[in-house]
Design a protein around this motif. Structure first.
Motif, PDB file in Angstrom:
ATOM      1  N   ILE A  19      -4.254 -36.399  23.631  1.00 57.90           N
ATOM      2  CA  ILE A  19      -5.623 -36.293  24.166  1.00 57.90           C
ATOM      3  C   ILE A  19      -5.956 -37.542  24.983  1.00 57.90           C
ATOM      4  CG2 ILE A  19      -8.099 -36.182  23.588  1.00 57.90           C
ATOM      5  CD1 ILE A  19      -6.854 -33.567  22.944  1.00 57.90           C
ATOM      6  N   VAL A  20      -6.460 -37.297  26.175  1.00 57.80           N
ATOM      7  CA  VAL A  20      -6.872 -38.374  27.076  1.00 57.80           C
ATOM      8  C   VAL A  20      -8.392 -38.402  27.079  1.00 57.80           C
ATOM      9  CG1 VAL A  20      -6.847 -39.145  29.477  1.00 57.80           C
ATOM     10  CG2 VAL A  20      -4.826 -38.034  28.515  1.00 57.80           C
ATOM     11  N   ASN A  27     -16.268 -37.657  31.511  1.00 60.44           N
ATOM     12  CA  ASN A  27     -16.640 -36.651  30.512  1.00 60.44           C
ATOM     13  C   ASN A  27     -17.910 -36.946  29.732  1.00 60.44           C
ATOM     14  OD1 ASN A  27     -13.153 -35.905  29.773  1.00 60.44           O
ATOM     15  ND2 ASN A  27     -14.571 -34.840  31.128  1.00 60.44           N
ATOM     16  N   PHE A 100      -8.021 -26.309  24.332  1.00 61.13           N
ATOM     17  CA  PHE A 100      -7.042 -27.267  23.814  1.00 61.13           C
ATOM     18  C   PHE A 100      -7.733 -28.373  23.026  1.00 61.13           C
ATOM     19  CE2 PHE A 100      -4.621 -31.164  24.163  1.00 61.13           C
ATOM     20  CZ  PHE A 100      -3.383 -30.739  23.733  1.00 61.13           C
ATOM     21  N   THR A 101      -8.883 -28.849  23.538  1.00 66.13           N
ATOM     22  CA  THR A 101      -9.547 -29.981  22.884  1.00 66.13           C
ATOM     23  C   THR A 101     -10.262 -29.553  21.602  1.00 66.13           C
ATOM     24  OG1 THR A 101     -11.174 -29.714  24.642  1.00 66.13           O
ATOM     25  CG2 THR A 101      -9.883 -31.711  24.677  1.00 66.13           C
ATOM     26  N   ASP A 125     -11.171 -28.420  38.267  1.00 71.83           N
ATOM     27  CA  ASP A 125     -11.517 -28.713  36.867  1.00 71.83           C
ATOM     28  C   ASP A 125     -11.195 -30.178  36.573  1.00 71.83           C
ATOM     29  OD1 ASP A 125     -12.559 -28.202  34.364  1.00 71.83           O
ATOM     30  OD2 ASP A 125     -10.997 -26.786  33.758  1.00 71.83           O
ATOM     31  N   PHE A 127      -9.508 -31.399  33.773  1.00 72.44           N
ATOM     32  CA  PHE A 127      -8.147 -31.554  33.255  1.00 72.44           C
ATOM     33  C   PHE A 127      -7.326 -30.296  33.484  1.00 72.44           C
ATOM     34  CE2 PHE A 127      -9.941 -35.055  30.898  1.00 72.44           C
ATOM     35  CZ  PHE A 127      -8.870 -35.912  30.689  1.00 72.44           C
ATOM     36  N   LEU A 128      -6.037 -30.473  33.660  1.00 73.30           N
ATOM     37  CA  LEU A 128      -5.086 -29.360  33.641  1.00 73.30           C
ATOM     38  C   LEU A 128      -4.074 -29.715  32.559  1.00 73.30           C
ATOM     39  CD1 LEU A 128      -3.824 -26.767  34.809  1.00 73.30           C
ATOM     40  CD2 LEU A 128      -2.756 -28.169  36.586  1.00 73.30           C
ATOM     41  N   ASP A 130      -2.588 -27.048  29.377  1.00 78.84           N
ATOM     42  CA  ASP A 130      -1.737 -25.853  29.240  1.00 78.84           C
ATOM     43  C   ASP A 130      -2.068 -24.796  30.288  1.00 78.84           C
ATOM     44  OD1 ASP A 130      -0.231 -26.757  27.106  1.00 78.84           O
ATOM     45  OD2 ASP A 130      -1.680 -26.059  25.625  1.00 78.84           O
ATOM     46  N   GLN A 132      -4.858 -22.989  30.415  1.00 83.17           N
ATOM     47  CA  GLN A 132      -5.675 -21.896  29.874  1.00 83.17           C
ATOM     48  C   GLN A 132      -6.960 -21.713  30.670  1.00 83.17           C
ATOM     49  OE1 GLN A 132      -5.702 -19.830  26.906  1.00 83.17           O
ATOM     50  NE2 GLN A 132      -3.505 -20.129  26.989  1.00 83.17           N
ATOM     51  N   ALA A 133      -7.665 -22.817  30.922  1.00 82.78           N
ATOM     52  CA  ALA A 133      -8.937 -22.723  31.653  1.00 82.78           C
ATOM     53  C   ALA A 133      -8.685 -22.188  33.059  1.00 82.78           C
ATOM     54  CB  ALA A 133      -9.617 -24.093  31.701  1.00 82.78           C
TER      55      ALA A 133
HETATM   56  P1  5GP Z   1      -6.032 -26.285  29.609  1.00 81.21           P
HETATM   57  O1  5GP Z   1      -6.940 -25.115  29.627  1.00 81.21           O
HETATM   58  O2  5GP Z   1      -5.334 -26.518  30.925  1.00 81.21           O
HETATM   59  O3  5GP Z   1      -5.092 -26.270  28.450  1.00 81.21           O
HETATM   60  O4  5GP Z   1      -6.941 -27.549  29.360  1.00 81.21           O
HETATM   61  C1  5GP Z   1      -7.891 -27.889  30.314  1.00 81.21           C
HETATM   62  C2  5GP Z   1      -9.249 -27.872  29.722  1.00 81.21           C
HETATM   63  O5  5GP Z   1      -9.269 -28.439  28.410  1.00 81.21           O
HETATM   64  C3  5GP Z   1     -10.158 -28.707  30.584  1.00 81.21           C
HETATM   65  O6  5GP Z   1     -11.229 -27.881  30.990  1.00 81.21           O
HETATM   66  C4  5GP Z   1     -10.618 -29.856  29.705  1.00 81.21           C
HETATM   67  O7  5GP Z   1     -12.005 -29.774  29.535  1.00 81.21           O
HETATM   68  C5  5GP Z   1      -9.936 -29.677  28.380  1.00 81.21           C
HETATM   69  N1  5GP Z   1      -8.903 -30.707  28.108  1.00 81.21           N
HETATM   70  C6  5GP Z   1      -7.572 -30.483  27.943  1.00 81.21           C
HETATM   71  N2  5GP Z   1      -6.936 -31.606  27.616  1.00 81.21           N
HETATM   72  C7  5GP Z   1      -7.868 -32.578  27.601  1.00 81.21           C
HETATM   73  C8  5GP Z   1      -7.808 -33.988  27.321  1.00 81.21           C
HETATM   74  O8  5GP Z   1      -6.772 -34.585  27.037  1.00 81.21           O
HETATM   75  N3  5GP Z   1      -8.982 -34.671  27.414  1.00 81.21           N
HETATM   76  C9  5GP Z   1     -10.158 -34.046  27.735  1.00 81.21           C
HETATM   77  N4  5GP Z   1     -11.260 -34.808  27.808  1.00 81.21           N
HETATM   78  N5  5GP Z   1     -10.258 -32.722  27.984  1.00 81.21           N
HETATM   79  C10 5GP Z   1      -9.116 -31.992  27.919  1.00 81.21           C
END
Ligand code: 5GP
Length: 195
Positions: A19-20, A27, A100-101, A125, A127-128, A130, A132-133
């Protein structure tokens, strides 16, 4: 994007292994000057794809998506919602997204009136990870009969598969910074610029 990498190095925190946390500029507290620069970088890359609309998901995607929509000449920004309103009308498009978060399954929604058939839509967005978003937003774009211009992420977590999967599907992806790993709370960054 050098200024973004510097902000991540100065203010970012690595939590556990994946997690970043960038609450200091994206954020929670928003560095408006830096976010406007992000918008310009996305606009420079994606202008040739002729977007009509920028699409994101609430909440943290809104500021970079807004900056991008302004930099593209004040085109509209649509943000998908994460909760159903009491007065929700018919014609809402929905897609399932695993967070993911928060480790929860969510539904994102957008009013079909704001994604008119045939519109060219750019996803932005924060973050990218996995993917999913981004996948959920691509589903909304398909259901609406719109065309995907590309996906812009402020921060890509290169150790997760979202970016690779989208690029393999031929999607135009631009990440302004790529995190390659987290080590003892420190965030490791790729120091090359895609542009
Ligand atoms: P994904 O859907 O690509 O797995 O994750 C992207 C979404 O999850 C973003 O909209 C973001 O809000 C959240 N996210 C995923 N990983 C992180 C992270 O390491 N830090 C934060 N702050 N948000 C994340």
């Amino acid at each position: 994007m050098k200024a973004l990498r510097e902000a991540i190095a100065r203010m970012g925190e690595g939590i556990g292994r994946d997690i970043v946390k960038v609450d200091g500029f994206l954020n929670h507290r928003v560095d408006t000057g830096l976010v406007m620069q992000m918008g310009q970088a996305f606009a420079k890359h994606f202008a040739a794809t002729n977007p009509d609309i920028v699409l994101t998901v609430e909440a943290s995607g809104i500021s970079p998506a807004f900056a991008t929509a302004v930099a593209l000449g004040n085109i509209p920004l649509v943000f998908a919602k994460k909760s159903a309103a009491v007065n929700q009308r018919e014609g809402m498009l929905t897609a399932d997204v695993y967070s993911f978060t928060h480790k929860t399954q969510n539904v994102i929604r957008a009013d079909g009136r704001y994604l008119p058939k045939g519109a060219r839509v750019l996803i932005i967005d924060d973050f990218l990870a996995d993917g999913q978003a981004a996948g959920g937003m691509i589903s909304l774009i398909r259901q609406a009969g719109c065309t995907l211009c590309g996906v812009g992420a402020v921060i890509e977590k290169g150790f997760q598969n979202g970016g690779k999967t989208l690029r393999a599907r031929g999607v135009n992806v631009l990440s302004l910074a790529v995190v390659t790993g987290i080590c003892d709370g420190s965030i490791l960054l790729d120091d090359t610029d895609e542009e």
